[in-house]
Motif scaffolding. Structure first.
Motif, mmCIF file in Angstrom:
data_model
loop_
_atom_site.group_PDB
_atom_site.id
_atom_site.type_symbol
_atom_site.label_atom_id
_atom_site.label_comp_id
_atom_site.label_asym_id
_atom_site.label_seq_id
_atom_site.Cartn_x
_atom_site.Cartn_y
_atom_site.Cartn_z
ATOM 1 N N SER A 111 0.840 -1.204 0.000
ATOM 2 C CA SER A 111 0.000 0.000 0.000
ATOM 3 C C SER A 111 0.875 1.253 0.000
ATOM 4 C CB SER A 111 -0.905 0.017 1.234
ATOM 5 O OG SER A 111 -1.750 -1.106 1.238
ATOM 6 N N PHE A 112 0.526 2.212 -0.846
ATOM 7 C CA PHE A 112 1.310 3.444 -0.939
ATOM 8 C C PHE A 112 0.789 4.539 -0.017
ATOM 9 C CE2 PHE A 112 2.648 7.496 -2.903
ATOM 10 C CZ PHE A 112 4.025 7.262 -2.931
ATOM 11 N N LEU A 113 -0.488 4.502 0.341
ATOM 12 C CA LEU A 113 -1.127 5.539 1.166
ATOM 13 C C LEU A 113 -0.995 6.898 0.494
ATOM 14 C CD1 LEU A 113 0.246 4.417 4.668
ATOM 15 C CD2 LEU A 113 -1.784 3.603 3.454
ATOM 16 N N PRO A 114 -1.517 7.028 -0.723
ATOM 17 C CA PRO A 114 -1.267 8.236 -1.527
ATOM 18 C C PRO A 114 -1.754 9.534 -0.906
ATOM 19 C CG PRO A 114 -3.023 6.911 -2.494
ATOM 20 C CD PRO A 114 -2.399 6.073 -1.427
ATOM 21 N N ASP A 115 -2.799 9.480 -0.091
ATOM 22 C CA ASP A 115 -3.357 10.700 0.489
ATOM 23 C C ASP A 115 -2.742 11.058 1.835
ATOM 24 O OD1 ASP A 115 -5.129 10.950 -1.680
ATOM 25 O OD2 ASP A 115 -6.572 9.599 -0.718
ATOM 26 N N SER A 116 -1.917 10.192 2.384
ATOM 27 C CA SER A 116 -1.330 10.435 3.702
ATOM 28 C C SER A 116 -0.193 11.455 3.605
ATOM 29 C CB SER A 116 -0.797 9.139 4.302
ATOM 30 O OG SER A 116 -1.847 8.216 4.508
ATOM 31 N N PRO A 117 -0.009 12.274 4.633
ATOM 32 C CA PRO A 117 1.124 13.207 4.643
ATOM 33 C C PRO A 117 2.441 12.432 4.658
ATOM 34 C CG PRO A 117 -0.493 13.768 6.340
ATOM 35 C CD PRO A 117 -0.856 12.413 5.834
ATOM 36 N N ILE A 118 3.450 12.981 4.026
ATOM 37 C CA ILE A 118 4.759 12.326 4.062
ATOM 38 C C ILE A 118 5.619 13.024 5.113
ATOM 39 C CG2 ILE A 118 5.761 13.758 2.210
ATOM 40 C CD1 ILE A 118 7.223 11.059 1.397
ATOM 41 N N THR A 119 6.235 12.239 5.968
ATOM 42 C CA THR A 119 7.119 12.785 6.998
ATOM 43 C C THR A 119 8.519 12.984 6.431
ATOM 44 O OG1 THR A 119 7.800 10.604 7.784
ATOM 45 C CG2 THR A 119 5.802 11.564 8.769
#
Length: 489
Positions: A208-216
């Protein structure tokens, strides 16, 4: 004055390039520093320790003002652009700041102050590696999909080759991995490129890439350093046979869902109604007309429905019965020559087809690089090598796909049903086309409509190409068919 200022800036930029730097070269990605605990929040056992340390050593980051790197701090779009600009400049000039330096407000003649990320943005856009899609979102926290967009075109393929291309293509196409990315996901092509190039393997066992999640900043460091250091790039630890397996496929998955039509009139109506039934995993269809049935009109309706089902002979239905009344209601029930064992034979046929599918993938007969024509030819040859023609009567199970897989013999509708079942497990669009005495396959292979006669092609262990991928004209010359028997468009 302006011209002199630009000339001076250019001279300074050139002076900052190391003597051994090359133009447009991955050789410029050199660790010029040594990380020795400069970031107070980076323990040696941290997931991103190696990446953050590398980011420092490549001269791409000195961390935050308080001496931390900020592993869990969300990165803004503008900050991702700054890092990307440094990587592009390092590749192009050997200096992470030389490229953006030519795009400061002063360098390009702007009097007003500018955002810190502006020179990097303008540099990347001038280089043609970033568009203007994110221009209005630079101050926002970056989603992982946006990070992918910033990085996707940063380096040429010679520097960032698609090392996982075949694996990612199959994993994504099978919908067994990277399932949270679809063609509707923003920047989905850019996301898949990161997987293909070893920049990302996702966040869990399904990729899963989690495209909508913020990147830290920590996760960003992993992506950024994999861009410049091939030794840090990853290959997903995904079990290939599992990816290639058709296990779990169901008959209802092999039919494009139709629309329920209660009173079908045309061939297209019957096709819609039958596909609706099959896509629901059912074998019963209820119809309701305004006028009551006569014996002849009921027989005509039954024949039309049976013709529609015959086009999907991979489903294992070749018989139909009906009950009707004078009020216009008809209940159609589809079965097969196998009678009460119809569902048993359907289940065994599908299980056997999945086994054949998986075996050809595991053997390498079919690979992710195979074209649809090559895939169709592989199954055509498999049938020729594993089946013989059976001159059975009209009550023989040789009319079913089950017989080809279980008994190694079949007649034309058994051949065609089994062949279409194999093609549909590969996602190849096809249907069966009958005339009064024969039935064969019409398929779309790599965008071209062709006719394939697996029955007539079974002339030895490899099959003959004479009856494979025929044009409609070639097929019609061999076995003409009524126009109404074609799949309605």
């Amino acid at each position: 004055m302006k011209k002199q200022a630009l000339s001076l800036l250019l001279a300074l930029s050139l002076m900052s390039v190391p003597a051994l730097a090359k133009e447009n070269s991955a050789d410029n990605f050199v660790r010029g520093k040594t990380y020795a605990g400069q970031f107070s929040d980076l323990p040696e056992d941290h997931t991103f320790y190696e990446n953050v340390a590398a980011l420092y050593e490549y001269g791409l980051s000195v961390g935050q003002a308080d001496g931390t790197y900020g592993l869990t701090v969300p990165m803004t779009v503008g900050q991702s652009v700054i890092f990307a600009g440094r990587i592009r400049s390092l590749y192009r000039t050997g200096d992470p700041e030389a490229g953006p330096a030519a795009f400061t407000a002063a360098a390009i003649g702007l009097k007003d102050a500018q955002r810190v990320y502006a020179p990097y943005l303008w540099y990347l856009q001038a280089e043609g590696v970033l568009d203007k899609a994110l221009d209005e979102q630079l101050a926002d926290v970056a989603a992982r999909a946006q990070m992918a967009h910033v990085l996707a075109n940063l380096l040429p393929e010679t520097v960032l080759p698609p090392v996982n291309d075949s694996l990612i293509t199959q994993a994504y196409a099978s919908r067994r991995r990277i399932t949270d990315v679809t063609e509707y996901t923003p920047y989905y092509d850019d996301i898949l490129k990161l997987y293909r190039c070893g920049i990302s393997v996702g966040s869990d066992e399904t990729g899963s890439f989690l495209p909508d999640s913020p990147i830290t900043r920590g996760a960003a460091a992993a992506m950024l350093t994999r861009m410049v250091d091939p030794s840090l790039r990853l290959t997903p630890d995904w079990h290939l046979p599992e990816l290639y397996s058709a296990e779990g496929a169901a008959y209802e998955d092999l039919v494009t869902a139709g629309t329920y039509i209660a009173a079908p009139e045309t061939a297209a109506d019957y096709d819609q109604a039958v596909r609706y039934m099959l896509s629901q995993g059912e074998n019963t269809l209820s119809l309701k007309y305004d006028q009551g049935f006569t014996v002849s009109s009921a027989q005509e309706t039954l024949n039309n429905a049976l013709l529609a089902v015959k086009r999907y002979c991979e489903q294992g239905y070749n018989n139909a019965s009906c009950s009707y009344n004078a009020a216009g209601t008809m209940i159609l029930k589809f079965s097969s020559i196998a009678g009460d064992r119809t569902e048993e034979y359907r289940s065994e046929a599908l299980t056997a087809a999945i086994a054949v599918h998986d075996a050809l993938w595991q053997q390498g007969t079919i690979t992710p690089a195979s074209t649809q024509r090559e895939i169709a030819w592989a199954y055509y040859q498999w049938i020729a090598a594993n089946c013989t023609y059976d001159a059975g009567d009209n009550t023989s199970v040789s009319h079913l796909p089950y017989s080809l897989f279980h008994n190694g013999k079949a007649v034309c509708d058994g051949y065609t049903g089994a062949y279409n079942l194999l093609l549909k497990l590969e996602g190849i669009d096809c249907y069966a086309l009958p005339n009064a005495t024969h039935i064969w396959t019409v398929a779309t292979l790599d965008g071209e409509t062709v006719h394939i006669d697996a029955t007539w092609g079974d002339q030895g262990n490899t099959g003959t190409k004479q009856y494979f991928a025929m044009t409609p004209e070639q097929s019609y010359a061999l076995h003409p068919w009524p126009k109404e028997n074609e799949l309605p468009q």
